[in-house]
Design a protein around this motif. Structure first.
Motif, short mmCIF file in Angstrom:
data_model
loop_
_atom_site.label_atom_id
_atom_site.label_comp_id
_atom_site.label_asym_id
_atom_site.label_seq_id
_atom_site.Cartn_x
_atom_site.Cartn_y
_atom_site.Cartn_z
N GLY A 1 7.03 10.06 -46.39
CA GLY A 1 6.92 9.66 -47.79
C GLY A 1 7.94 8.62 -48.17
O GLY A 1 8.44 8.60 -49.30
N GLN B 1 6.34 6.01 -42.38
CA GLN B 1 6.38 5.94 -43.85
C GLN B 1 5.49 7.02 -44.46
O GLN B 1 5.86 7.69 -45.43
N LYS B 2 4.30 7.19 -43.88
CA LYS B 2 3.36 8.19 -44.40
C LYS B 2 3.87 9.61 -44.15
O LYS B 2 3.81 10.47 -45.04
N LEU B 3 4.40 9.85 -42.97
CA LEU B 3 4.87 11.19 -42.60
C LEU B 3 6.02 11.64 -43.50
O LEU B 3 6.04 12.79 -43.96
N ALA C 1 5.01 8.29 -35.27
CA ALA C 1 5.94 7.78 -36.28
C ALA C 1 7.22 7.34 -35.58
O ALA C 1 7.78 8.08 -34.78
N LYS D 1 4.98 18.93 -42.92
CA LYS D 1 3.64 18.97 -43.53
C LYS D 1 2.68 19.84 -42.72
O LYS D 1 1.55 19.44 -42.41
N PRO E 1 4.05 2.28 -40.26
CA PRO E 1 3.27 2.99 -41.30
C PRO E 1 3.17 4.49 -41.07
O PRO E 1 3.17 5.26 -42.03
N ALA E 2 3.09 4.90 -39.79
CA ALA E 2 2.99 6.34 -39.50
C ALA E 2 4.24 7.07 -39.98
O ALA E 2 4.15 8.18 -40.52
#
Length: 549
Positions: A243, A239-241, A221, A287, A236-237
């Motif tokens: 949120g 954004q996903k990590l 990320a 997470k 994207p990594a």
């Protein structure tokens, strides 16, 4: 360099114009000579300003600096009381910069501000107000005793690639100004700067696209923020990590809010950018996973800090591996301690009683000690084999032989054990088994391990089938050992040949490294050890060895 090309072109044109005017001026009147002198001065001014822009800007898309260069030398071209620009920095941030050449009152400055805001709102379809501006005034100070608005005023929008970015304005208390050729020269300077910036922006956009593609393909990320802590890019990594749904208004404050209960990321960012150094934070938990956070400043070729990059590297796998290593060490110590205790205890008993050796119980103790020594030796040999495999130094001693004979011997050896467990063992082979080079001892060790596991994990009433067949048009030989045991889920298969994870999964005595060593032995022959399994159905282990003479 784009500006350098523009400067060279203008300089050449100017030289021609100067020579032409010089020859023609001989026969002209003083008035005409003075007019031409002003024209030459204006052209030279244009050349000097563009050269200064070229030298100080280079490949840096810094519109603020370009406008500051123009303002700093504007008095050489036209007289003014106040000159300034208004520049859109982001969606809600506008810089309002004013230079006072003479004493001026607040009313004049506010007049410039209001007229420039009107033009800027028309350009951007926004509704900016004075409170949205970041005002900066330099030069002379404001004089509260002076009132009144301007008598001469000139204003022009600033456009790059058809996109309105700001406004430039000049104001004076003197009437009748800003109508001559000087304003045409100023317009030409802005137009040349616009063209150069448009080319530079297209170039930087292309490079940014390449960089963006690289960043977006990274597994880690990664985010970049500018010097005002606005988000420039988040892959994207990231954004996903976190949120995040990036927008034009996303700042580091939004990220800080997500991680508020774990780390003060804003302080870490400022520590890196202001201190011009890398900041590393270990074991950040997000997470239920571990991350190493690295913050580094981003600088241009001149050493100016433009912002910073924050990278989150997932270290969870490394943490898990470290724990498995610790478990491995603990297990090995445990496995060696038990037989060592037996050996030490037996030795103590024989030392305490010299007649023990001739009694029946003495022989039993010696047999127990011998078995314990064998266990330790087996463990040590397994560890040495794994170490050689990991180092790429594992060697096999190949001699010509018949693998069908090896397989048959092992099947016969395990049949009594299988019967005692209520398991049926069957064997099928090709009629003419090929003779080829392989290490008989080591391949026997592999088959021994696979058959042992198959019998061990097959319940009463189950079966184990062993089959030898040709492979790849007889260029290789294949040995399949299939059981009707409990089988395995797909996630478990990938751990079968991991020395640390196999150790944690072992259920009976031994090192738990049999499959790891078996795979190393087969691959040392240039072959493959494969596995397929279905939970509740059973498993098949396949040895494929090349037939070499």
């Amino acid at each position: 360099m784009i500006f350098a090309e523009i400067f060279a072109l203008i300089l050449a044109i100017t030289a021609i114009v100067i020579l032409f005017l010089a020859f023609k001026g001989v026969a002209s009147s003083k008035k005409e000579i003075e007019t031409k002198r002003r024209q030459i001065d204006s052209k030279l001014y244009e050349v000097l300003v563009l050269r200064e822009i070229s030298e100080k800007i280079g490949y840096e898309l810094n519109i603020d600096k370009i406008l500051e260069i123009i303002l700093a030398s504007l008095n050489k071209l036209v007289p003014y009381t106040a000159a300034g620009f208004m520049l859109l920095r982001d969606k809600r941030n506008v810089l309002y910069r004013v230079t006072l050449l003479d004493r001026a009152g607040r009313e004049l400055v506010n007049e410039m501000r209001d007229r420039m805001v009107t033009v800027l709102n028309g350009q951007t379809n926004k509704d900016f107000h004075p409170e949205d501006l970041e005002e900066a005034i330099d030069g002379n100070t404001l004089d509260g005793s002076i009132s009144g608005k301007s008598s001469s005023f000139w204003i022009t929008p600033l456009v790059i690639n058809g996109r309105g970015l700001g406004v430039l304005a000049i104001a004076s208390y003197k009437p009748g100004l800003y109508t001559g050729e000087e304003m045409t020269i100023l317009g030409q300077i802005l137009e040349q700067a616009n063209k150069a910036l448009s080319k530079l922006e297209a170039l930087l956009k292309a490079e940014k696209g390449k960089l963006g593609a690289l960043i977006f393909s990274l597994i880690d990320a990664i985010m970049m923020f500018d010097e005002r802590q606005n988000l420039v890019v988040a892959n994207p990594a990231a954004q996903k990590l976190l949120g995040l749904v990036p927008s034009d208004t996303t700042t580091i404050a939004d990220v800080a809010q997500v991680l508020a209960d774990r780390i003060d990321i804003r302080t870490k960012f400022e520590e890196s950018v202001r201190g011009d150094r890398m900041v590393i934070y270990e074991d950040l938990v997000i997470k239920d996973r571990f991350f190493r956070m690295v913050v580094t400043p981003v600088k241009n070729d001149f050493g100016q800090v433009l912002g910073g990059v924050i990278l989150f590297h997932d270290t969870t796998a490394g943490k898990e591996l470290e724990k498995l290593r610790e478990d491995f060490t603990t297990m090995m110590v445990h496995e060696l301690r038990a037989p060592l205790t037996v050996v030490r205890g037996t030795a103590d008993m024989f030392l305490a009683d010299s007649n023990l050796a001739v009694r029946p119980e003495g022989r039993e103790l010696l047999e127990s000690m011998h078995g314990s020594a064998d266990t330790m030796l087996s463990l040590v040999n397994d560890l040495l084999d794994v170490a050689k495999i990991d180092a790429g130094k594992f060697q096999v001693d190949k001699t010509e032989g018949n693998i069908c004979d090896i397989v048959r011997e092992k099947v016969l050896a395990f049949t009594p054990l299988a019967k005692s467990r209520g398991v049926t063992v069957s064997y099928e082979t090709i009629k003419e088994c090929p003779q080829f080079l392989f290490d008989k001892f080591r391949i026997s060790q592999v088959i021994n391990n696979l058959l042992s596991n198959a019998v061990k994990f097959t319940p009463t009433g189950g079966s184990v089938a062993v089959r030898v067949t040709p492979e790849n048009d007889e260029a290789a030989v294949r040995v399949d050992i299939t059981d009707t045991g409990e089988g395995m889920v797909p996630d478990r298969l990938k751990d079968l040949f991991s020395k640390f994870k196999q150790l944690g999964a072992k259920k009976e005595g031994g090192s738990g490294l049999g499959l790891v060593i078996a795979k190393g032995i087969v691959e040392a022959h240039g072959g493959q050890l494969l596995v397929s399994s279905q939970l509740g159905v059973g498993s098949t282990f396949t040895i494929i060895l090349p037939v070499t003479s």
